[in-house]
Design a protein around this motif. Structure first.
Motif, PDB file in Angstrom:
ATOM      1  N   LEU A 185      13.029  21.743  -1.220  1.00 31.84           N
ATOM      2  CA  LEU A 185      13.229  21.633   0.217  1.00 31.84           C
ATOM      3  C   LEU A 185      14.319  22.584   0.689  1.00 31.84           C
TER       4      LEU A 185
ATOM      5  N   ASP B  49      -2.632   8.842  11.411  1.00 31.79           N
ATOM      6  CA  ASP B  49      -2.778   9.785  12.519  1.00 31.79           C
ATOM      7  C   ASP B  49      -3.969   9.468  13.418  1.00 31.79           C
TER       8      ASP B  49
ATOM      9  N   ASP C 178      10.163  12.313  10.092  1.00 35.90           N
ATOM     10  CA  ASP C 178      11.397  13.033  10.368  1.00 35.90           C
ATOM     11  C   ASP C 178      12.570  12.076  10.122  1.00 35.90           C
TER      12      ASP C 178
ATOM     13  N   ASP D 164      -6.792   3.014  -1.690  1.00 33.95           N
ATOM     14  CA  ASP D 164      -6.330   1.692  -1.243  1.00 33.95           C
ATOM     15  C   ASP D 164      -7.440   0.959  -0.495  1.00 33.95           C
TER      16      ASP D 164
ATOM     17  N   MET E 158      15.962  17.186  -4.392  1.00 31.24           N
ATOM     18  CA  MET E 158      14.743  17.868  -3.916  1.00 31.24           C
ATOM     19  C   MET E 158      15.028  19.337  -3.690  1.00 31.24           C
TER      20      MET E 158
ATOM     21  N   LEU F  60       3.723   7.757  12.841  1.00 30.52           N
ATOM     22  CA  LEU F  60       2.445   7.823  12.147  1.00 30.52           C
ATOM     23  C   LEU F  60       2.566   8.850  11.034  1.00 30.52           C
ATOM     24  N   PRO F  61       2.355   8.453   9.799  1.00 26.75           N
ATOM     25  CA  PRO F  61       2.419   9.457   8.742  1.00 26.75           C
ATOM     26  C   PRO F  61       1.332  10.500   8.952  1.00 26.75           C
ATOM     27  N   ARG F  62       1.675  11.731   8.753  1.00 23.84           N
ATOM     28  CA  ARG F  62       0.647  12.767   8.800  1.00 23.84           C
ATOM     29  C   ARG F  62      -0.183  12.683   7.539  1.00 23.84           C
ATOM     30  N   ILE F  63      -1.389  13.175   7.587  1.00 21.85           N
ATOM     31  CA  ILE F  63      -2.268  12.945   6.448  1.00 21.85           C
ATOM     32  C   ILE F  63      -2.306  14.111   5.494  1.00 21.85           C
ATOM     33  N   CYS F  64      -1.887  15.280   5.870  1.00 20.75           N
ATOM     34  CA  CYS F  64      -1.865  16.359   4.875  1.00 20.75           C
ATOM     35  C   CYS F  64      -0.930  17.479   5.315  1.00 20.75           C
TER      36      CYS F  64
ATOM     37  N   SER G  72       9.495  13.905   3.571  1.00 22.03           N
ATOM     38  CA  SER G  72       8.658  15.081   3.410  1.00 22.03           C
ATOM     39  C   SER G  72       7.253  14.690   2.990  1.00 22.03           C
TER      40      SER G  72
ATOM     41  N   LEU H   7       7.232   8.378  19.970  1.00 24.39           N
ATOM     42  CA  LEU H   7       6.388   7.648  20.913  1.00 24.39           C
ATOM     43  C   LEU H   7       6.334   6.164  20.583  1.00 24.39           C
TER      44      LEU H   7
ATOM     45  N   ALA I 122      13.216  13.685   0.719  1.00 24.89           N
ATOM     46  CA  ALA I 122      12.007  13.794  -0.102  1.00 24.89           C
ATOM     47  C   ALA I 122      10.943  12.809   0.368  1.00 24.89           C
TER      48      ALA I 122
ATOM     49  N   GLY J  83       0.797  -1.218   0.000  1.00 28.88           N
ATOM     50  CA  GLY J  83       0.000   0.000   0.000  1.00 28.88           C
ATOM     51  C   GLY J  83       0.823   1.258   0.000  1.00 28.88           C
ATOM     52  N   LEU J  84       2.142   1.134   0.042  1.00 27.94           N
ATOM     53  CA  LEU J  84       2.975   2.332   0.130  1.00 27.94           C
ATOM     54  C   LEU J  84       4.121   2.278  -0.870  1.00 27.94           C
TER      55      LEU J  84
END
Lengths: 356, 371
Positions: free
Chosen positions: B4, B91, A283, B120, B1, A352-356, A278, A348, A275, A206-207
């Motif tokens: 950036l 998230d 991070d 997906d 990139m 978790l990937p941020r969504i936007c 980002s 933590l 990239a 999925g990624l």
């Protein structure tokens, strides 16, 4: 077909002549301790590992003269997918434990491996993993001396899990541990960060994303030996695996009760890692590495240690990123590219990937 | 990139900081609406380097943070069902409902999966015709088009085992609600660049006129944020109130027309609860009735699930810019990223989490060590 240069079997073109009969996949019987288990060891693991000694319940390893302390470490590998750009679970399991042992300043002298294999796993997959382990161990000069295999029901595992443990001998006079980090020490990372985590993430279900990044998986014990040779008083060595460099620095700051400050623009981050992080909202400092180390050394020795690292193929990109300080004990701070200072916190859990 | 580095250049940033400092002759409070901007500001320390006269107020633009507790509880109830594969952006997994979070449901055997694209989830539904696949469709106008696309595709492909739990929110009504609040201290707004890349800028002109405040469409890299602040300060100092676009490399006046058409086909405007703020009229999207068959709230009969917010949590005041995160009594003690009371402590984009992660040294010691 054995590769005459290494003695390792070629599992891509491998066909099963006599043993391992009836099946091209792992069945429960391969873990039963009977004839099928024996065949798996004799015809798959031993050739792959290049092992020829007598079979027994325990391996015996000679201890070099002049060493009074052993280093001992174990780690389990559950990486998914099993094969990723730059490596697989097999060489990862060898490198990871060699590195854990080496981070005490020890010279690794032997490894064990335990396999937990899911019923139904293709023998060719297991063969490729075992071959990668054997190749990694031979290249590192650290033999795989003992092992174990268990098979679990289909659905109870995720293909193959590998556990390795390693022992090493610590040169007398070397005392490397997190609590020795001292204000004034230089903090060195051995090269570009984030490659392993990004390489694995690029292959996850999925990624899938295109990247030229390959895992940096590598054995670092030779570089550690070179560091210890020029600076026997090296204070701390750590390999920044899960949680990345951030977790390593935070743990050291907490353990030693010191502050740590680093400069963001000194941290070597490959463009492709920057990239990928980002667009995933991650991070790079939190991303796992498998062929890098963080060295904390007395300021006066920093140049010598850097030179020793630069002479090693895995340390060409080594650079000082910051200092240990007496201020804010237990806390890591970063100087941002714009010149501000911020607190750097332990991740933590899984990022978790941020969504936007 | 290249981008950036280019939009993170320390020398160019210093010039913008200097210009802002020279221009500002009196105190101004500017709200960045989007959580992505908050993250960029705190992570790069932009707020520390601005002159004291410029205060940044962190707005309600983190989609995870404003999703109401009742909606999270509905998600948890659906995700716990054995017949369901529950798909969500990562998230959301750690956002606490009344009693647990989606990670908790997963550990109890719930089939909860992180997806990186809503499409997906459609694929998963096609691969598992014997299971109900539910996608948690949250977010602002930015995430809405792909979420809308999922039910459009599901209808087109006759997928009956797919549905979405919708909790979409809209930026312009939130700006209006904040600007019209009698307690608001905001003098000007940085509008969320990526929301405008979808919706265009036309909704913002009327807000500028109604409230007499500058609105500057702003991006996310450090130089983008600084340019947005510079233009807002320049307007405020000149006594002007205009709509400006400081993110023209991404945002056009008309926005993404194809996405807007998809949105109006699938969604209709509704009143929406915002966590910590309360109900804002006409501030959300829900599925149109013709998509009832793909509406998880109807399919799983969770319309009655609702929950009160934590009495300790002051996320509402934080989201409205009335207090800074560390001024909340629970900050760093009862409320940390590990044990968040409100969603602003959960997401990396949440103002409280951003303060906790990056600014603990600046707040009183007893708070800093509370975690």
């Amino acid at each position: 077909m054995a590769d005459p240069s290494t003695g390792a079997p070629d599992f891509d073109g491998w066909s099963c002549p006599l043993p391992l009969r009836h099946t091209e996949r792992i069945v429960m019987g391969h873990g039963g301790g009977g004839r099928m288990s024996g065949e798996l060891i004799e015809h798959l693991f031993r050739p792959a590992f290049g092992a020829s000694g007598e079979l027994h319940d325990a391996a015996t390893v000679p201890i070099p003269v002049g060493s009074s302390r052993l280093a001992f470490s174990t780690d389990s590998y559950v990486v998914r997918p099993l094969f990723f750009p730059g490596g697989c679970i097999g060489d990862l399991a060898v490198h990871g434990t060699i590195n854990d042992v080496a981070m005490s300043g020890a010279r690794p002298i032997g490894l064990s491996c335990g396999f937990i294999i899911e019923e139904g796993t293709e023998l060719s997959v297991l063969g490729r993993i075992a071959e990668a382990m054997g190749a990694a161990a031979r290249a590192a000069g650290v033999p795989l001396v003992t092992g174990d295999t268990k098979v679990v029901d289909a659905g109870s595992g995720d293909g193959v899990y590998v556990n390795t443990a390693g022992i090493g001998v610590i040169p007398d006079g070397v005392d490397i541990r997190p609590t020795r980090a001292t204000p004034g020490d230089a903090i060195i990372v051995s090269g570009p960060i984030g490659e392993h985590g990004v390489a694995v993430m690029s292959q996850r279900d999925g990624l899938e994303f295109g990247t030229e990044i390959r895992s940096d998986t590598a054995a670092l014990h030779e570089m550690v030996a070179a560091i210890v040779a020029v600076c026997p008083d090296v204070h701390v060595l750590r390999d920044p695996t899960r949680g990345g460099v951030t977790a390593t620095l935070c743990e050291i700051a907490t353990a030693a009760g010191v502050g740590i400050e680093y400069e963001e623009d000194r941290v070597p981050v490959p463009d492709a890692v920057a990239a990928a992080c980002s667009f995933l909202g991650l991070d790079p400092m939190h991303i796992a590495n498998e062929g890098k180390l963080v060295a904390i050394v007395p300021e006066a020795a920093a140049d010598d240690v850097l030179a020793a690292m630069h002479a090693d193929p895995h340390g060409a990109g080594a650079t000082v990123i910051g200092r240990v300080v007496a201020d804010h004990p237990g806390v890591v701070t970063a100087r941002t590219r714009l010149g501000a200072r911020r607190v750097v916190d332990l991740p933590l859990g899984e990022q978790l990937p941020r969504i936007c | 990139m290249k981008y950036l580095d280019e939009f993170n250049d320390p020398d160019l940033a210093k010039r913008l900081f200097d210009e802002i400092a020279t221009t500002a002759t009196q105190p101004w409070a500017i709200m960045e609406v989007c959580g992505g901007q908050t993250h960029s500001i705190i992570r790069n320390g932009i707020d520390q380097l601005l002159p004291d006269s410029i205060e940044l107020i962190h707005g309600p633009g983190c989609p995870v943070c404003v999703t109401p507790l009742g909606m999270i509880d509905k998600a948890l109830a659906i995700a716990a069902r054995p017949d369901v594969i529950f798909c969500s952006f990562g998230d959301m997994l750690r956002v606490p409902g009344s009693h647990q979070d989606l990670f908790g449901v997963k550990s109890m055997g719930g089939d909860v999966r992180v997806v990186y694209s809503p499409l997906d989830a459609v694929k998963i539904a096609e691969e598992h015709p014997d299971r109900e696949v539910v996608f948690f469709a949250i977010g602002f106008e930015t995430t809405a088009p792909p979420n809308a696309m999922t039910v459009h595709l599901a209808r087109e492909r006759g997928l009956t085992n797919f549905s979405i739990l919708v909790s979409h929110v809209l930026v312009p009504p939130a700006i209006a609600a904040i600007a019209s609040s009698p307690t608001s201290r905001v003098d000007g707004f940085l509008a969320a660049g990526h929301v405008c890349s979808v919706m265009g800028t036309r909704e913002y002109g009327p807000l500028v006129e109604q409230f007499g405040m500058p609105i500057v469409v702003t991006g996310f890299e450090p130089l983008d944020v600084l340019e947005g602040i510079r233009r807002t300060v320049a307007q405020l100092e000149a006594g002007e109130a205009r709509l400006e676009n400081a993110y023209a490399r991404v945002v056009s006046d008309e926005g993404n027309v194809a996405a807007q058409q998809m949105l109006s086909t699938v969604f209709e405007v509704c009143d929406r609860q915002w966590r910590g703020i309360g109900e804002i009229p006409a501030s959300g999207w829900r599925l149109r009735p013709e998509f009832d068959a793909w509406n998880a709230e109807l399919k799983f009969d969770v319309a009655d699930v609702d929950a009160p917010e934590s009495a300790l949590c002051r996320a509402g005041e934080v989201l409205q810019g009335l207090i800074k995160p560390h001024e909340c009594e629970a900050f760093g003690d009862e409320c940390t990223p590990r044990t968040p009371l409100g969603a602003t402590m959960v997401s990396g984009e949440g103002a409280c989490a951003a303060y906790y992660q990056y600014r603990r040294l600046d707040v009183p010691v007893e708070v800093a060590t509370g975690g």
